[in-house]
Motif scaffolding. Structure first.
Motif, PDB file in Angstrom:
ATOM      1  N   ARG A 112       0.812  -1.224   0.000  1.00 52.51           N
ATOM      2  CA  ARG A 112       0.000   0.000   0.000  1.00 52.51           C
ATOM      3  C   ARG A 112       0.845   1.273   0.000  1.00 52.51           C
ATOM      4  O   ARG A 112       0.475   2.278   0.585  1.00 52.51           O
ATOM      5  CB  ARG A 112      -0.973   0.005   1.184  1.00 52.51           C
ATOM      6  N   GLY A 113       2.008   1.238  -0.644  1.00 52.63           N
ATOM      7  CA  GLY A 113       2.843   2.425  -0.774  1.00 52.63           C
ATOM      8  C   GLY A 113       3.683   2.765   0.438  1.00 52.63           C
ATOM      9  O   GLY A 113       4.213   3.875   0.524  1.00 52.63           O
ATOM     10  N   MET A 114       3.819   1.830   1.374  1.00 50.89           N
ATOM     11  CA  MET A 114       4.614   2.088   2.576  1.00 50.89           C
ATOM     12  C   MET A 114       5.323   0.807   2.985  1.00 50.89           C
ATOM     13  O   MET A 114       5.089  -0.251   2.415  1.00 50.89           O
ATOM     14  CB  MET A 114       3.714   2.587   3.717  1.00 50.89           C
ATOM     15  N   THR A 115       6.171   0.918   3.983  1.00 48.79           N
ATOM     16  CA  THR A 115       6.809  -0.273   4.534  1.00 48.79           C
ATOM     17  C   THR A 115       6.022  -0.732   5.760  1.00 48.79           C
ATOM     18  O   THR A 115       5.255   0.037   6.349  1.00 48.79           O
ATOM     19  CB  THR A 115       8.275   0.008   4.915  1.00 48.79           C
ATOM     20  N   ASP A 117       6.813  -1.301   8.799  1.00 48.41           N
ATOM     21  CA  ASP A 117       7.007  -0.583  10.058  1.00 48.41           C
ATOM     22  C   ASP A 117       6.313   0.776  10.071  1.00 48.41           C
ATOM     23  O   ASP A 117       6.148   1.375  11.135  1.00 48.41           O
ATOM     24  CB  ASP A 117       8.506  -0.436  10.377  1.00 48.41           C
ATOM     25  N   GLU A 118       5.884   1.255   8.913  1.00 48.02           N
ATOM     26  CA  GLU A 118       5.139   2.521   8.832  1.00 48.02           C
ATOM     27  C   GLU A 118       3.632   2.316   8.962  1.00 48.02           C
ATOM     28  O   GLU A 118       2.908   3.259   9.243  1.00 48.02           O
ATOM     29  CB  GLU A 118       5.434   3.214   7.507  1.00 48.02           C
ATOM     30  N   ALA A 119       3.182   1.081   8.777  1.00 47.37           N
ATOM     31  CA  ALA A 119       1.747   0.800   8.824  1.00 47.37           C
ATOM     32  C   ALA A 119       1.264   0.818  10.273  1.00 47.37           C
ATOM     33  O   ALA A 119       1.786   0.109  11.119  1.00 47.37           O
ATOM     34  CB  ALA A 119       1.460  -0.553   8.187  1.00 47.37           C
ATOM     35  N   ASN A 120       0.288   1.645  10.540  1.00 46.56           N
ATOM     36  CA  ASN A 120      -0.271   1.703  11.891  1.00 46.56           C
ATOM     37  C   ASN A 120      -1.766   1.375  11.898  1.00 46.56           C
ATOM     38  O   ASN A 120      -2.445   1.598  12.893  1.00 46.56           O
ATOM     39  CB  ASN A 120      -0.011   3.069  12.540  1.00 46.56           C
ATOM     40  N   ASP A 121      -2.240   0.824  10.797  1.00 52.69           N
ATOM     41  CA  ASP A 121      -3.668   0.524  10.680  1.00 52.69           C
ATOM     42  C   ASP A 121      -3.947  -0.953  10.381  1.00 52.69           C
ATOM     43  O   ASP A 121      -4.989  -1.297   9.848  1.00 52.69           O
ATOM     44  CB  ASP A 121      -4.293   1.401   9.610  1.00 52.69           C
ATOM     45  N   LEU A 122      -3.007  -1.829  10.750  1.00 54.18           N
ATOM     46  CA  LEU A 122      -3.208  -3.262  10.503  1.00 54.18           C
ATOM     47  C   LEU A 122      -4.396  -3.743  11.341  1.00 54.18           C
ATOM     48  O   LEU A 122      -4.564  -3.342  12.487  1.00 54.18           O
ATOM     49  CB  LEU A 122      -1.953  -4.055  10.863  1.00 54.18           C
ATOM     50  N   LYS A 123      -5.190  -4.639  10.770  1.00 49.20           N
ATOM     51  CA  LYS A 123      -6.373  -5.155  11.460  1.00 49.20           C
ATOM     52  C   LYS A 123      -6.065  -6.480  12.150  1.00 49.20           C
ATOM     53  O   LYS A 123      -6.964  -7.259  12.435  1.00 49.20           O
ATOM     54  CB  LYS A 123      -7.506  -5.330  10.459  1.00 49.20           C
ATOM     55  N   TYR A 124      -4.804  -6.727  12.406  1.00 46.67           N
ATOM     56  CA  TYR A 124      -4.363  -7.927  13.095  1.00 46.67           C
ATOM     57  C   TYR A 124      -3.093  -7.597  13.868  1.00 46.67           C
ATOM     58  O   TYR A 124      -2.449  -6.573  13.611  1.00 46.67           O
ATOM     59  CB  TYR A 124      -4.104  -9.076  12.121  1.00 46.67           C
ATOM     60  N   LYS A 125      -2.759  -8.429  14.833  1.00 47.46           N
ATOM     61  CA  LYS A 125      -1.566  -8.218  15.648  1.00 47.46           C
ATOM     62  C   LYS A 125      -0.416  -9.047  15.104  1.00 47.46           C
ATOM     63  O   LYS A 125      -0.604 -10.180  14.681  1.00 47.46           O
ATOM     64  CB  LYS A 125      -1.836  -8.599  17.096  1.00 47.46           C
ATOM     65  N   VAL A 126       0.754  -8.459  15.111  1.00 50.56           N
ATOM     66  CA  VAL A 126       1.960  -9.164  14.672  1.00 50.56           C
ATOM     67  C   VAL A 126       2.642  -9.810  15.870  1.00 50.56           C
ATOM     68  O   VAL A 126       3.162 -10.912  15.771  1.00 50.56           O
ATOM     69  CB  VAL A 126       2.915  -8.206  13.937  1.00 50.56           C
ATOM     70  N   ASN A 127       2.642  -9.156  16.995  1.00 50.56           N
ATOM     71  CA  ASN A 127       3.321  -9.653  18.191  1.00 50.56           C
ATOM     72  C   ASN A 127       2.381 -10.505  19.030  1.00 50.56           C
ATOM     73  O   ASN A 127       1.852 -10.074  20.039  1.00 50.56           O
ATOM     74  CB  ASN A 127       3.882  -8.476  19.014  1.00 50.56           C
ATOM     75  N   VAL A 128       2.175 -11.742  18.561  1.00 51.82           N
ATOM     76  CA  VAL A 128       1.306 -12.686  19.301  1.00 51.82           C
ATOM     77  C   VAL A 128       2.063 -13.972  19.573  1.00 51.82           C
ATOM     78  O   VAL A 128       2.971 -14.333  18.882  1.00 51.82           O
ATOM     79  CB  VAL A 128       0.003 -13.002  18.546  1.00 51.82           C
TER      80      VAL A 128
END
Length: 128
Positions: A112-115, A117-128
């Motif tokens: 979506r045009g970014m990296t 680490d710049e995405a702050n609108d993910l609809k899921y958690k990465v740190n699980v």
């Protein structure tokens, strides 16, 4: 993104169901949203797919690419869930499945045009 390899005569007929099983495991174990399915199927000619002895022509490789952050126990739970569900839902025996998880740092993902680490609108958690 998930990449699935197999002999085309065995992989093509189960693609849709295989995608459903994989995504179901991703949802239940990692909490991925329904609309976050990114699967790529690579059906191969038998002469282009060498696999270990003791496997059948149903041998299937599943490579899971994801942003780093999931705990080892979460990753293991995903692998075990995949083995169980592929066997019970598709009769794909664990001996015929190879699963690898490849992690990359969020800054190594681009969407979506970014990296990542710049995405702050993910609809899921990465740190699980």
């Amino acid at each position: 993104m998930i990449v699935i390899y197999g002999i085309k005569e065995r992989l093509n007929p189960i693609k849709s169901n295989l995608s459903d099983v994989i995504h179901g495991c991703m949802r239940s174990v990692l909490g991925m949203p329904e609309d976050k399915r990114a699967h790529r199927f690579i059906p191969l000619e038998p002469e282009d797919f060498y696999y270990p002895g003791g496997r059948s022509d149903a041998y299937t490789v599943i490579e899971i690419n994801m942003m780093a952050g999931r705990k080892p126990e979460t990753q293991k739970a995903l692998i075990k869930s995949l083995f169980k569900e592929l066997d019970s839902q598709l009769s794909l025996a664990p001996i015929d499945v190879e699963i690898t998880i490849k992690e990359q740092q969020p800054h190594q993902w681009g969407f979506r045009g970014m990296t990542g680490d710049e995405a702050n609108d993910l609809k899921y958690k990465v740190n699980v």
